[in-house]
Scaffold this active site. Structure first.
Site, PDB file in Angstrom:
ATOM      1  N   ASP A  11      -3.219  -7.994   1.928  1.00  0.00           N
ATOM      2  CA  ASP A  11      -2.448  -6.861   2.445  1.00  0.00           C
ATOM      3  C   ASP A  11      -3.315  -5.958   3.318  1.00  0.00           C
ATOM      4  OD1 ASP A  11      -4.036  -6.013   0.341  1.00  0.00           O
ATOM      5  OD2 ASP A  11      -2.391  -5.314  -0.905  1.00  0.00           O
TER       6      ASP A  11
ATOM      7  N   HIS B 200       2.349  -3.643  -9.461  1.00  0.00           N
ATOM      8  CA  HIS B 200       2.391  -4.283  -8.143  1.00  0.00           C
ATOM      9  C   HIS B 200       1.258  -5.291  -7.966  1.00  0.00           C
ATOM     10  CE1 HIS B 200      -0.243  -0.830  -6.510  1.00  0.00           C
ATOM     11  NE2 HIS B 200      -0.890  -1.909  -6.110  1.00  0.00           N
TER      12      HIS B 200
ATOM     13  N   GLU C  46       5.608  -3.307  -4.305  1.00  0.00           N
ATOM     14  CA  GLU C  46       5.926  -2.266  -5.282  1.00  0.00           C
ATOM     15  C   GLU C  46       7.174  -2.650  -6.091  1.00  0.00           C
ATOM     16  OE1 GLU C  46       3.844  -0.162  -5.928  1.00  0.00           O
ATOM     17  OE2 GLU C  46       3.044   0.981  -4.254  1.00  0.00           O
TER      18      GLU C  46
ATOM     19  N   ASP D 236       1.573   0.254 -11.719  1.00  0.00           N
ATOM     20  CA  ASP D 236       3.033   0.061 -11.793  1.00  0.00           C
ATOM     21  C   ASP D 236       3.427  -1.412 -11.721  1.00  0.00           C
ATOM     22  OD1 ASP D 236       2.549  -0.558  -9.142  1.00  0.00           O
ATOM     23  OD2 ASP D 236       3.810   1.023  -8.301  1.00  0.00           O
TER      24      ASP D 236
END
Ligand code: GLP
Length: 256
Positions: A65, A136, A141, A134
């Site tokens: 990413d 990810h 996400e 979270d």
């Protein structure tokens, strides 16, 4: 999924380096990840390169990413980060270290081009993954489609807060990113997810023992035929079946 629970973060780094070394020796295409978790593994691989002659010369690498709008030269761009933390210190050809182009005028087209480049290279043999608090992976996400491709995503405020430690202030963290999708990541032949520390315990529990659900993007690993999770005791602390995973690891003939 194989879940391997080891006493310390250093043990996690050593075993992950052993696995990565096997792929490097075959000249495999490596999927790299940024974040603080893989740094100890990279440090160990650099040591093996310098002291033991481990070569990456035949390998290509693809990063997961990139921040959108951050110049490649910015020290927090993932383009710069992976070079500083890993690839500049080994013998991989820099032209073979690829990352999504977060500075492209046409971000959707850059995403499509990145997926195409991975395919052209024959796919990723081993994809290293960290995990966000979270759940990810990459920058997918909660709510990310489980079949998604490389595309623009908006960061969760929690991720912006988590990653603000690398910037001078939270306002400097880009809000948008270009990330391999969960479908893209899932096409790698082997997924290797590392997690250390108590802060990752909830995310690991949801990944391993929660339902397969877009709300926990890392749960997509449940669908993969070859996914290895290596976690330290702290990150494993909320796993209900931890004793079983230890038992299975001890009795797995592949590790003898
Ligand atoms: C970022 C990266 C992820 C990484 C996550 C966790 O959001 N895009 O690939 O897994 O951070 O990072 P850390 O290992 O620093 O907790």
């Amino acid at each position: 999924m194989e879940i391997i629970i080891l006493p310390t973060a250093e043990d996690v780094a050593q075993l992950a380096a052993d696995i990565f070394e096997q792929y490097a020796r075959k000249g495999a295409t490596l999927g790299l990840a940024t974040g603080s978790t893989p740094v100890a593994m990279y440090t160990e691989l650099i040591r093996r390169h310098k002291e033991e002659g481990l070569s990456f010369a035949q390998s290509k690498a693809f990063l997961l990413d990139e921040y959108v709008g951050l110049a490649k030269e910015h020290d927090q761009s993932y383009y710069a980060t992976i070079r500083r933390e890993f690839t500049n210190h080994i013998d991989i050809d820099d032209a073979h270290v690829h990352s999504p182009d977060g500075t492209a005028d046409d971000i959707p087209a850059a995403g499509i081009a990145y997926d195409h480049a991975i395919k052209e290279a024959g796919g990723v043999d081993i994809q290293l993954l960290g995990i966000g608090t979270d759940g990810h992976i990459g920058f997918n996400e909660p709510g990310s489609a489980l079949t998604s491709r490389t595309r623009l995503k908006t960061l969760h405020p929690q991720t912006i807060e988590d990653n603000s430690r690398f910037f001078d202030s939270p306002e400097e963290v880009p809000i948008h990113v270009l990330t391999q999708g969960l479908g893209t990541i899932s096409e790698a032949k082997h997924l290797l997810l590392l997690a250390t520390g108590e802060g990752k315990a909830d995310a690991i529990c949801a990944t391993v023992e929660g339902p397969l659900a877009a709300v926990c993007p890392a749960s997509v690993l449940q669908l993969h035929p070859k996914a290895t999770l290596i976690v330290d005791e702290a990150a494993a602390s909320k796993l209900e079946h931890a004793d079983y995973y230890r038992f299975a690891f001890e009795h797995n003939p592949a590790w003898k």
